[in-house]
Design a protein around this motif. Sequence first.
Motif: not given
Length: 497
Positions: A139-148
């Motif tokens: 989910x983080x890779x789907x909704x966040x940018x690389x830094x996130x």
Amino acid sequence: MAGGITESGEPYSPFVGIVYMFNLIVGTGALTMPKAFATAGWAVSIALITFLGFMSYMTTTFVIEAMAAANAQLRWKRREQEEVEHSDSTSDYSDDDDVVNRGRSEPETKPILSVREYKRSGGQVDQFDIVERVEMGQMASMFFNKVGVNMFYICIIVYLYGDLAIYAAAVPLSLMEVACGNHSCSAGSVKYNDTDPCWGSVTRLDAYRVFLSLFTVMMGPFTFFNAQKTKYLQILTSLMRWIAFTMMIILALIRINKDHGAGRPPVANLAGVPNLFGVCVYSFMCQHSLPSLITPISDKKRVGTFVFADYVLILGFYALLSFTAIYCFDSSFLHDMYTLNFTDNCDVLDIPVLRYFLGLFPVFTISTNFPIIAVTLRNNWKTLFYRDGGTYPWVVDRVVFPLITLVPPIIVAFCTHNLESLVGITGSYAGTGIQYIIPASLVYFSRRHLEPTVGREAVNKHRSPFRHSFWVWFVWIWAAGCLMFVTANIILTDTKK
């Protein structure tokens, strides 16, 4: 914890899901809560644990909504891919072919059922149905940018390090208390120091480090391999947990009912609040495991109601365990690990077998979790440094990553066995990120990602009751304030020392 997309696994009923969530949340943190309650005062403790329970419930609903949004986005991307493939396949036909094939069935490359028509368990699947398990890392890779994404992995890695340090200290501490305790019970409740003798010239601290070394030798090698918890091991540990917790509550109630309770807890002591905050956050932690927990539930129509009921039940259980503890035992004799209060106190429990069972209870249950957490942490390290198309050398993959997973928490456990502080620090920092910041960020950015995809008219049926953006900002501000408060308290405490 963090990972890719897999099938939901064998389905189970909502009731079984409630039991699994209860067992997931009620763990090591519960055993450190009584001392934190006694230090902060009963009124402050009940107010804070109630509020933190509410905050944890809110962010749990955020994660469930983000899971539904992730499933919807996966379906949308899959449908888009199918349309592209169908367009490519039909473009290969010439006008003559079109005339010849006019009136025939659609090309075989077109799926029989579209995403919207996909059926599961006899019913039509809504685009927001949670039928695929999407872990928090995905989910983080789907909704966040690389830094996130990198910040997510750093946060969960720090939390797992804290978990391992707590486990690595709790097992040897329990073994040391059982081996070095007053089993004759002739002295009643005695508060021992680390420098007190255990076996002749061997001090209690020496014994603790001996047991820690044995624990490292026995459990450490699992970090270099893959370990999986079996269904029967889960059942056994859950059964032992409930027997131990029920025994402690009943024994404390019996002693209080006989007017033998020695506890006189204060109403409020603000100095104990920062540590209580960390213990409570740690004790309500479940957000990182929700995808594995919620997805297999067969009927999710009332999943929000079941989750709310679970939190109310857990809050009542924590209050019952902690209040019976702080009124049964004098606060100066409460151990970091609550089970140890029953090990050498015949006034509370005069059956040797049961005293040994409670004393060794954390050893059996925590030891089974240590390899699982270690392998999870090792895999998260690999994911954090993974680059597409790249592979790790054998030495890095099989030696370096396991060592950087195992060595730091063992060193921390060698330096201290203060479980209350370890749980407090882990919950206050990494726990705040996982329980507050990440869920609020996931639900915020998932809403922004989905709006141009499915349109504003589409309603996520698993959306959080706290759907207004105010609640997301409230969680972020609360988390930032908590981090500043805990940090300032640590600095002031060190300055006074």
